[in-house]
Motif scaffolding. Structure first.
Motif, short mmCIF file in Angstrom:
data_model
loop_
_atom_site.label_atom_id
_atom_site.label_comp_id
_atom_site.label_asym_id
_atom_site.label_seq_id
_atom_site.Cartn_x
_atom_site.Cartn_y
_atom_site.Cartn_z
N ASP A 1 0.86 -1.18 0.00
CA ASP A 1 0.00 0.00 0.00
C ASP A 1 0.89 1.22 0.00
O ASP A 1 1.96 1.24 0.60
CB ASP A 1 -0.88 0.03 1.25
N ASN A 2 0.45 2.31 -0.64
CA ASN A 2 1.26 3.52 -0.67
C ASN A 2 0.74 4.56 0.29
O ASN A 2 1.00 5.73 0.13
CB ASN A 2 1.36 4.07 -2.10
N ASP A 3 0.04 4.10 1.33
CA ASP A 3 -0.53 5.05 2.28
C ASP A 3 0.30 5.17 3.55
O ASP A 3 -0.11 5.83 4.49
CB ASP A 3 -1.97 4.66 2.62
N LYS B 1 -4.28 8.61 5.92
CA LYS B 1 -3.79 7.64 4.94
C LYS B 1 -4.15 8.13 3.55
O LYS B 1 -5.23 8.68 3.33
CB LYS B 1 -4.42 6.26 5.17
N LYS C 1 -4.17 6.68 -0.46
CA LYS C 1 -4.00 5.56 -1.38
C LYS C 1 -4.20 6.07 -2.80
O LYS C 1 -5.23 6.67 -3.10
CB LYS C 1 -4.99 4.45 -1.07
N THR C 2 -3.24 5.84 -3.66
CA THR C 2 -3.37 6.24 -5.06
C THR C 2 -4.29 5.25 -5.77
O THR C 2 -4.00 4.06 -5.80
CB THR C 2 -2.00 6.26 -5.75
#
Length: 187
Positions: free
Chosen positions: A86-88, A97, A99-100
């Motif tokens: 996850d990119n968060d 958070k 997210k993309t």
């Protein structure tokens, strides 16, 4: 959020910062002047010694005239573990958070995120590039948005357009708020 996930996000940001700075032939001094982030902090981020806050990463993206999602989506050089993570995971922003959902697309000028804010957190952001807008749709909770010098609340199921080329902010009014943010960069 795991320590490993946080480390992967820091590595992605470090690689992208270095690549953008080199592509624009900017020294750390010039990058600091463009972003408003100190030379020392940029160097620490680039070396992977420090993880930026969400607000700091926005300042960097704006100052270098690049998209926020480009720092989180490193498809060309990311390992398989990084691509699956996850990119968060912003270790310095535990109450928010990101997210993309769709990384920046240069043909359309859009990128899309899912954001979560917890614990009545208030997040402030400096102005983005001229003409940038954020199209916000609240999916859970109650979100207050700061623009034009005042706060306005939005319930789940409602939306607004935020003129992000001025200082702005978000505040969780419910203890946990989720929203979709579609960001448009004019050509």
């Amino acid at each position: 959020m795991s320590q490993n996930t946080s480390r992967m996000v820091s590595q992605r940001v470090a690689r992208r910062l270095k690549a953008v700075r080199k592509a624009q032939t900017l020294s750390l001094d010039k990058a600091a002047a463009s972003t408003g982030v100190s030379k020392a902090m940029l160097g620490q981020i680039e070396r992977g010694e420090s993880s930026p806050t969400i607000a700091t990463l926005w300042k960097i993206a704006t100052g270098l005239n690049t998209s926020f999602s480009s720092f989180l989506s490193d498809e060309e050089t990311a390992s398989q573990d990084e691509k699956n993570a996850d990119n968060d995971a912003f270790i310095n922003d535990p109450n928010m958070k990101v997210k993309t959902l769709f990384a920046f697309n240069s043909n359309t000028g859009f990128e899309m995120f899912e954001l979560q804010i917890f614990g009545h957190h208030e997040q402030h952001s400096s102005a983005h590039q001229l003409g940038v807008t954020e199209h916000i749709h609240v999916t859970k909770g109650k979100l207050s948005v700061f623009q034009d010098g005042h706060w306005k609340a939005y319930e789940a199921g409602t939306q607004c357009v935020l003129y992000a080329d001025q200082p702005h902010g978000y505040r969780d009014e419910a203890g946990e708020t989720h929203f979709i943010n579609v960001i448009h960069y004019p050509k």
